[in-house]
Design an enzyme around this catalytic site. Structure first.
Site, PDB file in Angstrom:
ATOM      1  N   GLU A  35      40.443 -20.754  26.622  1.00  0.00           N
ATOM      2  CA  GLU A  35      41.717 -20.203  26.775  1.00  0.00           C
ATOM      3  C   GLU A  35      41.552 -19.303  25.780  1.00  0.00           C
ATOM      4  OE1 GLU A  35      44.703 -18.247  27.277  1.00  0.00           O
ATOM      5  OE2 GLU A  35      44.553 -19.744  28.726  1.00  0.00           O
ATOM      6  N   GLN A 118      58.354 -24.420  31.304  1.00  0.00           N
ATOM      7  CA  GLN A 118      56.833 -24.921  31.396  1.00  0.00           C
ATOM      8  C   GLN A 118      56.260 -24.917  30.129  1.00  0.00           C
ATOM      9  OE1 GLN A 118      55.023 -21.728  33.740  1.00  0.00           O
ATOM     10  NE2 GLN A 118      52.863 -21.860  32.914  1.00  0.00           N
ATOM     11  N   LEU A 142      36.311 -15.688  27.717  1.00  0.00           N
ATOM     12  CA  LEU A 142      35.137 -15.641  28.656  1.00  0.00           C
ATOM     13  C   LEU A 142      34.599 -14.444  28.728  1.00  0.00           C
ATOM     14  CD1 LEU A 142      33.343 -17.044  31.131  1.00  0.00           C
ATOM     15  CD2 LEU A 142      35.126 -15.870  32.454  1.00  0.00           C
ATOM     16  N   TYR A 219      70.993 -14.879  39.461  1.00  0.00           N
ATOM     17  CA  TYR A 219      70.498 -13.542  40.096  1.00  0.00           C
ATOM     18  C   TYR A 219      71.453 -12.536  39.857  1.00  0.00           C
ATOM     19  CZ  TYR A 219      66.514 -16.376  41.893  1.00  0.00           C
ATOM     20  OH  TYR A 219      65.621 -17.417  42.019  1.00  0.00           O
ATOM     21  N   ASP A 300      47.842 -18.596  39.814  1.00  0.00           N
ATOM     22  CA  ASP A 300      47.946 -17.273  39.876  1.00  0.00           C
ATOM     23  C   ASP A 300      46.758 -16.567  40.114  1.00  0.00           C
ATOM     24  OD1 ASP A 300      50.639 -17.625  39.784  1.00  0.00           O
ATOM     25  OD2 ASP A 300      50.867 -16.676  37.723  1.00  0.00           O
ATOM     26  N   GLY A 309      62.174 -19.019  44.237  1.00  0.00           N
ATOM     27  CA  GLY A 309      61.848 -19.955  45.186  1.00  0.00           C
ATOM     28  C   GLY A 309      61.454 -21.263  44.186  1.00  0.00           C
TER      29      GLY A 309
END
Length: 542
Positions: A35, A118, A142, A219, A300, A309
């Site tokens: 990472e 998260q 990477l 929202y 992703d 959602g």
């Protein structure tokens, strides 16, 4: 240049990468994760862990309790609203977790409702993966990746310099822009970038606005801007997201951010502390394949969806868990490499379905400038969460498996995603095996408690022969499989198992490590040992 070898290399330490590394390590597969960032996210990002993702991970010792332990109870009282500001006296409530919907979800699965950002979930996943032996390397980037018929060679760089990693397989969980996807030339579809948003992490006393209405996700559609505000994230901060034009971006100074927060809550004199800001795109980007040779896209990198959602993070977690059990079967010789084609066949339709549902929600909740040709929201969002069906060569059609008829004569190869009601769906091939409460020596357990470590064969009380068939299959094929008789050592006090699993006298249902039904024999065939082995060979592409 230094060189290392490993069965699986994972690139990226978001939800997909961490879950893949965790589940591979739990199954005893050596794995290296690289990472480029120095650690996991500090932004709350996605909120909550969906029930399907937690079902896939719950076999890992302690993980369910640890995730439940960081839950802030928000999912028990969470509402989602569309409003002008947080002070809006009449917000439009579009989801209420205290209503019948969430109660119905609780009947469909035994896992707890985890309400945590998260950033906290990633810390738990990282710690558990490292505890189980996964080699996680942060601040490691990477540089290149090359495939050949026998493996993948990656060049990575850390503070000490560059070195190569040789892997049998690579999980590309490297995010929305996915350098690996670009390297491989994998095309994408979808609506592309929809809008750009600045995420402002802040602290302010909003207790009077939030406490009485128990709304945590707003929202905002006011005169000044369109955006979203998430309150009570559980990390000592709230988040405001504000649309802006990337061609003419405003300067998100601390002063400007404080003004935006005050405008969002309609409290001009509010004391606001700004912690962090980051810009990102709302996008609808779908990879046209999840597999290129020995490389598998996840999260992703495979499907970027608007957050409207709440299933983007959980879908990424599911990807990581899903590719991990398939790689485990192949690396350990239980399945042939051709079995890995089922990852794309099964997961890509689900990724597309979920992304399209989020796109439909975006048009209602946070409409960008263009919403033409957007799909309509699903009537039953819980079917997207727990009711999707798979179709691939790893799913065999339901057959009576009678004399002279092999269950491996045909297989489903479709790729369209079908939806079911998780409360009423039966255990048919391609369906999630339903949650049914059983009795084990006086203790209630869920059928889901039996799944995860390997294949599981659940047989009718008259199906004693299936127990010998499973033992023989394990010995001859080297496949990790266990068998149970429901109604014998495992009691079915309500009769729900027989009803939901739809077996007749002597029948059996074969459940995959991911808790999905791979094969269903309604009755006892003349030679159950042969029938089961033929089914496993077909499922595992052997």
């Amino acid at each position: 240049m230094a060189h290392e070898d490993v069965p699986v290399l994972v690139v990226g330490a978001g939800y997909a990468g961490l879950s893949a590394a965790l589940m591979l390590a739990w199954r005893g597969v050596p794995v290296i994760l690289v990472e480029r960032h120095r650690g996991t996210s500090i932004q709350p990002k996605a909120f909550g862990v969906g029930p399907r993702a937690l079902e896939l991970m719950r076999g890992v010792p302690g993980i369910e309790a640890e995730l439940d332990g960081i839950s802030h109870g928000i999912s028990d009282t969470m509402r989602i609203a569309i409003a002008r500001t947080l002070s809006d006296p009449e917000p439009k409530i579009i989801l209420d977790s205290t209503g019948d919907g969430m109660e119905a979800l609780a009947l469909a699965t035994p896992v707890p409702q985890v309400g945590a950002p998260q950033s906290e979930v990633e810390r738990v996943l990282r710690a558990k993966a490292e505890e189980l032996g996964a080699d996680l390397r942060f601040a490691t980037e990477l540089n290149s990746l090359e495939q050949d018929p026998d493996g993948v060679t990656a060049v990575v760089t850390d503070a000490a310099g560059s070195y190569t990693i040789r892997a049998q397989y690579v999980v590309a969980a490297d995010g929305h822009h996915s350098p690996i996807r670009t390297m491989l030339g994998i095309p994408t579809g979808g609506k592309g970038r929809l809008s750009t948003i600045c995420s402002i992490m802040f602290d302010a006393d909003l207790s009077e606005l939030v406490r009485h209405r128990e709304v945590t996700l707003w929202y905002l559609q006011n005169a000044g801007f369109t955006g979203v505000i998430i309150t009570g994230t559980g990390v000592g901060a709230h988040v405001l997201g504000v649309y802006y034009d990337p061609a003419d971006p405003p300067q998100f100074t601390e002063s400007h951010c404080r003004d935006l927060v005050r405008q969002a809550v309609n409290l001009p004199g509010l004391d606001v502390t700004i912690y962090d800001t980051v810009g990102f795109d709302f996008a609808h980007v779908l990879a046209e394949t999840y597999r290129d040779g020995r490389v598998f896209l996840a999260g992703d990198a495979a499907h970027t969806m608007p957050p409207t959602g709440g299933q983007g993070g959980s879908t990424a977690l599911q990807d990581g868990c899903d590719v991990a059990w398939r790689l485990w079967l192949v690396v350990t010789g239980q399945a042939s490499p051709a079995f890995l084609d089922t990852y794309d066949a099964e997961r890509r339709p689900i990724g597309t379905l979920t992304a399209d549902d989020h796109l439909a929600n975006l048009a209602v909740r946070m409409p960008p400038e263009q919403t033409q040709d957007f799909p309509k929201p699903m009537d039953n969002p819980f079917s997207v969460i727990l009711g999707y069906r798979y179709a691939s060569t790893a799913i065999l059609p339901k057959t009576p498996a009678g004399p002279g008829r092999s269950p491996a004569e045909s297989a489903s190869t479709g790729t369209s995603a079908l939806l079911e009601d998780p409360l009423t769906a039966k255990a048919l091939p391609g369906s999630r095996a339903p949650h049914v409460t059983l009795d084990w020596e006086g203790h209630p357990i869920s059928t889901l408690d039996l799944f995860g470590a390997g294949f599981v064969l659940l047989a009718d009380p008259q199906g004693v022969a299936w127990l010998d068939a499973a033992r023989t299959a394990r010995e001859r094929l080297g496949v990790l499989i266990t068998a149970h008789r429901i109604g014998a050592e495992l009691k079915d006090p309500t009769g729900d198992w027989r009803r939901r699993y739809a077996v007749q006298e002597g029948g059996a249902v074969l459940i995959r490590p991911d808790g999905y039904v791979a094969w269903h024999s309604s009755t006892l065939p003349a030679d159950p040992t042969h029938a089961l082995q033929e089914a496993l060979r077909q499922i595992l592409s052997r």
